[in-house]
Design an enzyme around this catalytic site. Structure first.
Site, PDB file in Angstrom:
ATOM      1  N   HIS A 190      23.545 112.326  44.700  1.00 17.18           N
ATOM      2  CA  HIS A 190      24.763 112.367  45.525  1.00 17.18           C
ATOM      3  C   HIS A 190      25.712 111.208  45.231  1.00 17.18           C
ATOM      4  CE1 HIS A 190      22.914 115.120  48.879  1.00 17.18           C
ATOM      5  NE2 HIS A 190      23.146 115.750  47.745  1.00 17.18           N
ATOM      6  N   CYS A 222      38.368 107.459  39.831  1.00 17.66           N
ATOM      7  CA  CYS A 222      39.789 107.793  39.879  1.00 17.66           C
ATOM      8  C   CYS A 222      39.968 109.314  39.967  1.00 17.66           C
ATOM      9  CB  CYS A 222      40.492 107.262  38.629  1.00 17.66           C
ATOM     10  SG  CYS A 222      42.243 107.685  38.611  1.00 17.66           S
ATOM     11  N   CYS A 263      43.375 103.277  41.472  1.00 20.53           N
ATOM     12  CA  CYS A 263      42.845 102.951  40.142  1.00 20.53           C
ATOM     13  C   CYS A 263      43.891 102.101  39.399  1.00 20.53           C
ATOM     14  CB  CYS A 263      42.611 104.264  39.396  1.00 20.53           C
ATOM     15  SG  CYS A 263      42.088 104.088  37.685  1.00 20.53           S
ATOM     16  N   CYS A 312      45.251 102.841  36.770  1.00 15.97           N
ATOM     17  CA  CYS A 312      46.261 103.755  36.227  1.00 15.97           C
ATOM     18  C   CYS A 312      47.297 104.132  37.292  1.00 15.97           C
ATOM     19  CB  CYS A 312      45.603 105.009  35.633  1.00 15.97           C
ATOM     20  SG  CYS A 312      45.083 106.218  36.855  1.00 15.97           S
ATOM     21  N   SER A 329      15.973 116.336  55.466  1.00 16.83           N
ATOM     22  CA  SER A 329      15.897 117.399  56.475  1.00 16.83           C
ATOM     23  C   SER A 329      15.897 118.781  55.836  1.00 16.83           C
ATOM     24  CB  SER A 329      17.085 117.292  57.432  1.00 16.83           C
ATOM     25  OG  SER A 329      18.275 117.609  56.744  1.00 16.83           O
ATOM     26  N   PRO A 373       8.607 112.496  59.707  1.00 15.34           N
ATOM     27  CA  PRO A 373       8.028 112.598  61.055  1.00 15.34           C
ATOM     28  C   PRO A 373       8.190 113.996  61.651  1.00 15.34           C
ATOM     29  CG  PRO A 373       9.818 110.955  60.994  1.00 15.34           C
ATOM     30  CD  PRO A 373       9.679 111.491  59.613  1.00 15.34           C
ATOM     31  N   GLU A 374       9.136 114.778  61.091  1.00 17.90           N
ATOM     32  CA  GLU A 374       9.366 116.124  61.636  1.00 17.90           C
ATOM     33  C   GLU A 374       9.189 117.190  60.570  1.00 17.90           C
ATOM     34  OE1 GLU A 374      13.219 116.304  63.508  1.00 17.90           O
ATOM     35  OE2 GLU A 374      12.832 114.378  64.503  1.00 17.90           O
TER      36      GLU A 374
HETATM   37  P1  NAD Z   1      19.429 114.110  57.258  1.00 21.00           P
HETATM   38  O1  NAD Z   1      20.141 113.062  58.020  1.00 21.00           O
HETATM   39  O2  NAD Z   1      19.898 115.506  57.370  1.00 21.00           O
HETATM   40  O3  NAD Z   1      17.852 114.128  57.622  1.00 21.00           O
HETATM   41  C1  NAD Z   1      17.068 113.003  57.608  1.00 21.00           C
HETATM   42  C2  NAD Z   1      15.580 113.383  57.646  1.00 21.00           C
HETATM   43  O4  NAD Z   1      14.822 112.188  57.658  1.00 21.00           O
HETATM   44  C3  NAD Z   1      15.143 114.203  58.874  1.00 21.00           C
HETATM   45  O5  NAD Z   1      14.377 115.319  58.441  1.00 21.00           O
HETATM   46  C4  NAD Z   1      14.281 113.235  59.687  1.00 21.00           C
HETATM   47  O6  NAD Z   1      13.214 113.883  60.369  1.00 21.00           O
HETATM   48  C5  NAD Z   1      13.756 112.322  58.586  1.00 21.00           C
HETATM   49  N1  NAD Z   1      13.407 110.973  59.015  1.00 21.00           N
HETATM   50  C6  NAD Z   1      13.953 110.239  60.026  1.00 21.00           C
HETATM   51  N2  NAD Z   1      13.393 109.006  60.077  1.00 21.00           N
HETATM   52  C7  NAD Z   1      12.486 108.963  59.055  1.00 21.00           C
HETATM   53  C8  NAD Z   1      11.606 107.950  58.560  1.00 21.00           C
HETATM   54  N3  NAD Z   1      11.563 106.741  59.132  1.00 21.00           N
HETATM   55  N4  NAD Z   1      10.813 108.235  57.492  1.00 21.00           N
HETATM   56  C9  NAD Z   1      10.866 109.453  56.902  1.00 21.00           C
HETATM   57  N5  NAD Z   1      11.687 110.453  57.327  1.00 21.00           N
HETATM   58  C10 NAD Z   1      12.485 110.206  58.378  1.00 21.00           C
HETATM   59  O7  NAD Z   1      19.424 113.634  55.786  1.00 21.00           O
HETATM   60  P2  NAD Z   1      19.439 114.400  54.438  1.00 21.00           P
HETATM   61  O8  NAD Z   1      18.623 115.632  54.471  1.00 21.00           O
HETATM   62  O9  NAD Z   1      19.116 113.407  53.440  1.00 21.00           O
HETATM   63  O10 NAD Z   1      20.969 114.925  54.252  1.00 21.00           O
HETATM   64  C11 NAD Z   1      22.110 114.224  54.511  1.00 21.00           C
HETATM   65  C12 NAD Z   1      22.858 113.760  53.267  1.00 21.00           C
HETATM   66  O11 NAD Z   1      23.785 112.772  53.659  1.00 21.00           O
HETATM   67  C13 NAD Z   1      21.983 113.033  52.272  1.00 21.00           C
HETATM   68  O12 NAD Z   1      21.614 113.896  51.282  1.00 21.00           O
HETATM   69  C14 NAD Z   1      22.805 111.869  51.751  1.00 21.00           C
HETATM   70  O13 NAD Z   1      23.543 112.219  50.633  1.00 21.00           O
HETATM   71  C15 NAD Z   1      23.751 111.601  52.854  1.00 21.00           C
HETATM   72  N6  NAD Z   1      23.320 110.416  53.626  1.00 21.00           N
HETATM   73  C16 NAD Z   1      22.913 109.300  52.941  1.00 21.00           C
HETATM   74  C17 NAD Z   1      22.481 108.192  53.643  1.00 21.00           C
HETATM   75  C18 NAD Z   1      22.012 106.997  52.858  1.00 21.00           C
HETATM   76  O14 NAD Z   1      22.416 106.833  51.699  1.00 21.00           O
HETATM   77  N7  NAD Z   1      21.140 106.173  53.426  1.00 21.00           N
HETATM   78  C19 NAD Z   1      22.453 108.202  55.035  1.00 21.00           C
HETATM   79  C20 NAD Z   1      22.896 109.355  55.715  1.00 21.00           C
HETATM   80  C21 NAD Z   1      23.312 110.459  54.978  1.00 21.00           C
END
Ligand code: NAD
Length: 249
Positions: A120, A128, A149, A151, A190, A215-216
């Protein structure tokens, strides 16, 4: 994790040559970075879908930049946790290794991972909108937003937004690796973003042993051979201690 699950996990890990790790936002939760969809998932009163999109950027580039800059400052102050360090140690231990992360926060490379695909993009880079040049944003707070940028054209955060396509080279490099992986961990995702589900399903089809650490229950849990209902910061160090007797290699 019960003893029988831990023994299965250790048996597969001790025989594995080729290991992949897929991480989502949950991986960084214990470093203090909110996920998008958890209870703390509202980022500065905005739903991510409202700002992380090409339409939002077209409508109000300054607002989108301010939101990214605010998130970037949180990320820059955060530190990798013990779970990140285990993922970095995995890279040293297994002869073939690839980390595919959805996270844009840069905590994995800061923990030491080099064999990684940031599928991602990165919150620490801009691109740019006209000439395509990419540049690092450094550690200082950006003030003159929206960023331009050299440019003269508008720059944008170098991340994949909702509704945008993935980089096809990164996607095919991920699929190539997963086609011959022995063991694949899916941590803190998730599954609401469909590509990780697709990657996990492809790896399973190719015969990898899939571990779901979250955890879920998640969307792709049904594809997984072993489910660890715990957090990345707790489960990864315990697994690593059991596998290596406490060595970080
Ligand atoms: P999401 O927010 O949709 O889901 C997060 C998942 O992590 C959930 O299933 C939850 O149950 C689980 N979770 C929560 N705490 C946890 C822990 N301590 N250990 C393990 N699992 C845990 O995130 P997603 O599916 O990654 O999708 C959202 C998108 O948004 C990502 O792909 C990313 O590109 C972006 N994003 C990035 C960041 C980052 O860079 N840190 C943060 C938020 C969102």
């Amino acid at each position: 994790m019960n003893d029988s699950d831990l023994n299965r996990l250790l048996k597969v890990a001790s025989q594995a040559r080729s290991v992949a790790v897929l991480t989502g936002a949950g991986m960084s939760r214990e470093s203090g970075i909110p996920t998008f969809r958890g209870a703390d998932g509202l980022w500065k009163d905005f739903r991510p879908e409202e700002l992380a999109s090409p339409e939002a950027f077209q409508k109000d580039p300054a607002l989108v930049w301010e939101w990214y800059e605010w998130r970037r400052q949180i990320v820059l102050k955060a530190e990798p946790h013990e779970g990140h360090r285990v993922v970095a140690a995995m890279e040293q231990r297994f002869p073939e290794f690839l980390l595919i992360t959805q996270n844009v926060d840069g905590l994995h490379p800061r923990a030491g991972n080099e064999k990684l695909i940031e599928i991602h993009g990165s919150i620490n880079r801009a691109r740019c909108t006209k000439c395509g040049s990419r540049f690092d944003l450094g550690n200082r707070m950006l003030s003159d937003l929206p960023l331009k940028c050299d440019c003269g054209a508008l720059a944008r955060p170098d991340v994949v937004w909702f509704g945008e396509s993935y980089d096809s080279q990164l996607l095919s490099a991920s699929l190539d690796f997963l086609a011959s992986a022995d063991m694949v961990w899916v941590i803190g995702s998730s599954g609401m973003v469909s590509v990780p589900v697709y990657l996990a399903a492809q790896a399973r089809e190719a015969g990898a042993f899939l571990v779901d650490l979250n955890p879920e229950e998640a969307e792709f849990s049904r594809y997984c051979d072993l489910k660890i209902r715990s957090t990345a910061g707790a489960a990864l160090p315990s697994f690593w201690n059991a596998l290596t007797g406490g060595r970080t290699e």
